[in-house]
Write an enzyme that holds these catalytic residues in place. Structure first.
Site, mmCIF file in Angstrom:
data_model
loop_
_atom_site.group_PDB
_atom_site.id
_atom_site.type_symbol
_atom_site.label_atom_id
_atom_site.label_comp_id
_atom_site.label_asym_id
_atom_site.label_seq_id
_atom_site.Cartn_x
_atom_site.Cartn_y
_atom_site.Cartn_z
ATOM 1 N N CYS A 1 0.819 -1.214 0.000
ATOM 2 C CA CYS A 1 0.000 0.000 0.000
ATOM 3 C C CYS A 1 0.855 1.267 0.000
ATOM 4 O O CYS A 1 2.073 1.233 0.084
ATOM 5 C CB CYS A 1 -0.932 -0.011 1.209
ATOM 6 N N ARG B 1 12.813 -4.345 6.441
ATOM 7 C CA ARG B 1 13.316 -4.137 5.080
ATOM 8 C C ARG B 1 14.842 -4.225 4.926
ATOM 9 O O ARG B 1 15.385 -3.983 3.876
ATOM 10 C CB ARG B 1 12.808 -2.805 4.518
ATOM 11 N N ALA C 1 3.100 1.744 2.950
ATOM 12 C CA ALA C 1 4.329 0.941 2.835
ATOM 13 C C ALA C 1 5.353 1.660 1.971
ATOM 14 O O ALA C 1 6.550 1.636 2.255
ATOM 15 C CB ALA C 1 4.007 -0.431 2.259
ATOM 16 N N HIS D 1 5.629 6.564 -2.358
ATOM 17 C CA HIS D 1 6.942 7.160 -2.654
ATOM 18 C C HIS D 1 6.755 8.643 -2.969
ATOM 19 O O HIS D 1 7.483 9.505 -2.493
ATOM 20 C CB HIS D 1 7.606 6.492 -3.862
#
Lengths: 545, 457
Positions: A65, A99, A68, A198
């Site tokens: 999503c 991550r 994220a 992003h």
């Protein structure tokens, strides 16, 4: 060791495509058909692919999503910012150290990477609003840690109940005076994938942090590295090479980054873009506002690394610097070539598939090429058309309902800080000599004819692809890993690498060669069947005979 | 120092949770649903929820975890997710063909008020659920309770499938709670040994500890079948292991299907296993075989053999309420001293139980429900311990404070074994004890000066 004999799996791309679509209800098949492209490998005649569109409900997607993409990917690796997730506990918990972003606390010793901060919203907060709790949480973080910056991330319910996180953070920033506080409206339901996140992250970094520190930074060849997240230490390896070459990295967006790096990014003289998908718009904004040109680079693959370093050197144009870069390449390459020659005896001719990210599925092709392996199918999880077909399609991109609500910052020249690093003539001279600014051709021109390029590949299709095309290795993320491996095909995570790394730069290339060699030639794949399963006939005699 | 910013001084926090000792409801619902044979869990929310839960479970089990999502967009968040859910049901049966879909909500779909029960009815009316196929749902808002609550809610929904035919099936329902597939397997071994016919649900053994054989089964052979779940309404009784994880489902069967229930602690350690075996023996009307008494005796033997290394060793514990209650009792039963105990899951009853169990301990006990690991770390800084037991996140505290760590709980992301080796029952307790002793004795061997370094321990 396994043999190096080439597997001869014959497949026809049209047949594979038809097989992938066969089981779908008509509507799903029609939609997926546009996201599965048989590559023509002809530049400028690359067929159009549909990308960055909604995933169909019920289809087991690889995608995550917006939150994220914003908190997990972009802001996650920043080490000296306290990242508070405003929402129920899960969102913060799942993004906690999963991550593999490596960090070095540096000389200042600030490192909040290992912490997980959340407002842990309860039902009463959902009913009565969570703004007070958020303000209190920011206050508690400030009192405990006195960080130089606090970032707040919205999760799904925050947008729905209408918490005004931007006003809360603005007030807290004013109250503290010595701590920059800002928020990201990165609710998970926005956009169609991580990609929207992003964008939201980068917009806010640009709006709230970049340009905050006007102190002069030492260094002769100053660049920013955009879109490098230091997974498994990739950024550390790139920085090692930069240092050897004499390149000063002002800011990495955002692996092992600090607040001050972002704040000083406008002091660099060149932006080098790694992950085109996640950050190309920041490069554009830095150019418009501050006059810093940008180029696409790729530090995945030793040859690509050398090429990227040369490109940086050519931009600055000093012979001394060019010579230094050549000396570094000359020093680094022999051991790379030695490792490459060794693994090629075992990897030559093998096949790979990559379905990952928004740039990685393209970047890693370099490494497979270097190993003599062929990428027979690839695609992005959250790429846009320009990542497949090249930046020339950007003006033609359709703006749909989902992309429309992701903010586009309108940026103008900064009156005080705008400083064109190269004059128009200098840019032209470089371009005339073949130098490419702001250019990215995308994945498709790099893929062979008749390979399959598939956007937003899902679990069903992945399994089918492995069954039909029998690659020697499949690359995707953790969710896909074990279903692929159950089929007896090794799977390498290219989001967070499973373990190991770095895979960037020269050292990284060697690491990757060895890792892929290990995976495709592991003995374990020969143990799928027990002796009695391979040869089930009874041949024993009765005990009484 | 990995957690270098954690101060020793404890200050009151009312809004900021740091390093949580819990996660959200939906992942528990997803894990439980994987314990039904032929089930595809479905997350009714944004894609990210499903992606995060699948990733977290995959990292813990190193196994494929399939689950679908309603893939909410901004539009569905405004207009409701019914259309997405209906479309999902149709696509799931067309493409993946599971026996059953187990859907759960998320904070998103709960906040906008989507009602999965109503959507299911609509799907049935519209013929979207094929004949012989099922769908169950659980409401699992992330802003209430924790992952444990979500697990419990989905298990309760499974119990909702129960039907009473009026003819008893002679079986005992055993609800194991959120334990590992290996633990579920061990519980089945114990019930088989006792000779009691049981229906264990959920049952993730054979689902999340599958073999590598060159074949991928999206729906592995393991799991409780829908037929078995339906049959739980005819069972002679229910044993629910763990108040937090399993009681709700047991009460549901009691109220709805008149299947009497007993709620026990999870069978970790000697005493809790004793109570489980005893209750099962009585409910099933059987006597305990000698082999089982033998296993018990072996555990008692090892405790007595190694007591000198365990006596008054201080332990910090973090995890989920049901597991912690049983573990605290186990440690206390061996004269160890769990002094700091934290769960992220809310519940005053948890604090009361822990205080009761640790009443006679010679040390002050810090216990907190709805706490976090930041607080646990601060407690440890103020009152150091000999051992930490908890999930993988504890390793940051363990390294900073140089304290041995036994990994136990969820998630374990950096070690193997939990899928394959149980920690429930007597055999499981032996394994726990082996791990605890291993950690303490490795430490002793590391720290002892050369003069007192010993060959025989």
């Amino acid at each position: 060791m396994a043999t190096t004999k080439k597997k001869m799996v014959q497949w026809d791309p049209a047949h594979v495509k038809a097989e992938l679509l066969a089981k779908y209800p008509t509507k799903v098949a029609r939609k997926r058909s546009k996201q599965i492209m048989i590559n023509e490998a002809l530049e400028n005649e690359t067929p159009e692919i549909t990308a960055n569109v909604r995933t169909t409900p019920g289809i087991i997607t690889m995608r995550g999503c917006t939150y994220a993409g914003c908190k997990g990917v972009i802001m996650g690796p920043t080490r000296d910012i306290v990242n508070i997730v405003h929402g129920p506990i899960g969102c913060s918990f799942y993004a906690w150290l999963t991550r593999r972003n490596q960090t070095d606390a540096g000389t200042d010793g600030e490192n909040y990477m290992n912490y997980c901060f959340s407002t842990d919203m309860q039902d009463s907060d959902i009913i009565f609003g969570g703004e007070k709790k958020l303000a209190q949480a920011i206050q508690e973080a400030y009192d405990l840690f006195h960080p130089r910056s606090i970032a707040v991330f919205a999760t799904c319910p925050v947008g729905l109940i209408g918490d005004d996180i931007h006003t809360v953070t603005k007030k807290m920033k004013e109250k503290f005076g010595d701590c920059n506080v800002y928020a990201f409206s990165c609710e998970g339901y926005k956009g169609v994938s991580q990609s929207a996140g992003h964008h939201i992250a980068n917009n806010q970094v640009f709006r709230h942090i970049v340009g905050e520190n006007d102190e002069e930074k030492p260094g002769k060849y100053k660049i920013n590295l955009l879109g490098e997240y230091n997974i498994g230490g990739d950024g550390f390896e790139i920085d090692r090479i930069f240092k050897k070459c004499g390149i000063t990295n002002i800011a990495t967006f955002s692996g092992n980054s600090t607040y001050d790096q972002f704040a000083s990014a406008h002091k660099a003289d060149l932006n080098a873009v790694m992950c085109h998908r996640s950050i190309n718009y920041v490069a554009d904004m830095l150019e418009t506002k501050y006059g810093i040109p940008w180029i696409k680079v790729n530090f995945i693959g030793a040859d690509a690394t050398a090429k990227s370093l040369r490109k940086i050197a050519q931009y600055f144009g000093d012979q001394e610097f060019i010579d230094q870069v050549e000396a570094v390449i000359a020093e680094e390459m022999p051991k790379v070539l030695e490792a490459r020659a060794d693994v090629r005896t075992r990897t030559e001719g093998k096949t790979a598939m990559m379905f990952v990210g928004g740039s990685r599925a393209h970047h890693y092709k370099e490494l497979f090429n270097e190993m003599g392996m062929k990428v027979i199918s690839a695609g992005y999880e959250f790429g846009h058309r320009d990542d497949y077909e090249g930046r020339q399609v950007i003006p033609d991109l359709k703006v749909d309902a989902d992309s429309r609500n992701i903010e586009e910052l309108v940026v103008e020249q900064d009156e005080k800080r705008f400083n064109p690093r190269k004059s128009a003539q200098e840019i032209k001279a470089l371009e005339d000599a073949g130098y490419e600014f702001k250019k990215y051709d995308g994945m498709a021109p790099d893929m062979d004819k008749d390979t399959l390029i598939i956007d937003d590949l899902n679990q069903y299709e992945a399994e089918k692809m492995v069954e039909l095309m029998k690659p020697d290795i499949f690359c995707a993320g953790i969710k896909e890993k074990y279903s692929i491996q159950k089929l007896g095909v090794p799977m390498k995570q290219l989001h967070s690498y499973d373990s190991g790394g770095p895979y960037a730069g020269f050292e990284g290339a060697i690491n990757f060669y060895h890792e892929i060699d290990r995976l495709v030639n592991s003995k374990v794949w020969s143990y799928m069947k027990a002796p009695w399963q391979n040869n089930p006939q009874l041949s024993a005699s009765y005990g009484c005979e | 120092m990995l957690l270098r910013h954690t101060p020793k001084e404890i200050t009151e926090r009312s809004a900021l949770m740091i390093n949580p000792a819990k996660t959200c409801q939906p992942i528990g619902a997803m894990y439980a649903a994987l314990g039904i044979h032929g089930c595809l869990p479905h997350s009714h929310g944004s894609q990210g929820c499903c992606a995060y839960h699948r990733s977290a479970l995959t990292r813990h089990y190193k196994e494929p975890v399939s689950a679908a999502t309603s893939s909410f967009t901004e539009g569905s968040s405004v207009f409701g997710g019914q259309a997405n859910m209906l479309q999902a049901i149709e696509n799931i049966f067309a493409v993946y063909n599971p026996v059953i879909i187990a859907a759960h909500t998320t904070c998103l779909s709960e906040t906008i008020g989507d009602d999965l029960k109503q959507i299911r009815k609509k799907a049935i009316t519209e013929g979207k659920i094929p004949k012989g196929k099922y769908m169950i749902s659980a409401s699992t808002p992330s802003y209430v309770g924790s992952h444990v609550t979500g697990f419990s809610n989905m298990v309760k929904s499974m119990a909702g499938l129960a039907e009473s035919t009026g003819k008893k099936n002679g079986k005992v329902n055993v609800i194991p709670g959120w334990v590992e597939p290996s633990d579920m397997e061990e519980i089945k071994r114990l019930t088989n040994m006792l000779g009691v016919k049981t229906i264990l649900f959920p049952d993730t053994s054979g689902v999340l500890n599958g073999p590598l054989s060159g074949e991928y089964k999206m729906f592995p052979d393991g799991g409780t079948t829908v037929a078995e779940l339906i049959s739980t309404g005819d069972s002679i009784g229910t044993l629910a292991l763990g108040e937090w994880c399993s009681a709700a489902a047991a009460h549901e069967l009691d109220t709805k299907n008149k299947v009497p229930c007993q709620v026990l602690d999870m069978p970790f350690g000697l005493k809790a296993t004793d109570r489980f075996i005893d209750a099962l023996r009585i409910m099933g009307g059987v006597s305990v075989p000698d082999e089982l008494s033998m296993e018990r005796g072996q555990l008692v033997d090892m405790i007595s053999d190694m007591h000198q290394y365990l006596y008054h060793k201080k332990v910090a514990l973090v995890g989920d309420p049901d597991q912690l209650i049983a573990m605290t009792e186990f440690l206390v039963s061996m004269d160890m001293c769990p002094v700091h105990i934290v769960t992220g899951t809310p519940g005053k009853e948890f604090e009361r139980r822990i205080k009761e169990i640790t009443e006679d301990m010679p040390f002050e006990v810090n216990v907190k429900a709805k706490g976090d690991m930041f607080l646990l770390h601060q407690w440890i800084k103020n009152e150091p311990v000999d051992l930490i037991m908890g999930n993988t996140y504890c390793k940051y505290i363990a390294r900073d404070e140089d304290i041995p760590l036994v990994r136990w709980g969820f998630p374990i992301l950096d070690r193997q074994g939990h899928q394959y080796f149980p920690t429930v029952g007597y055999k499981g307790a032996l394994r726990l004890l082996e791990k605890i002793l291993g950690a303490l004795q490795d430490r002793k061997d590391r720290d002892d000066p050369e003069t007192t370094f010993e060959l025989v321990l």
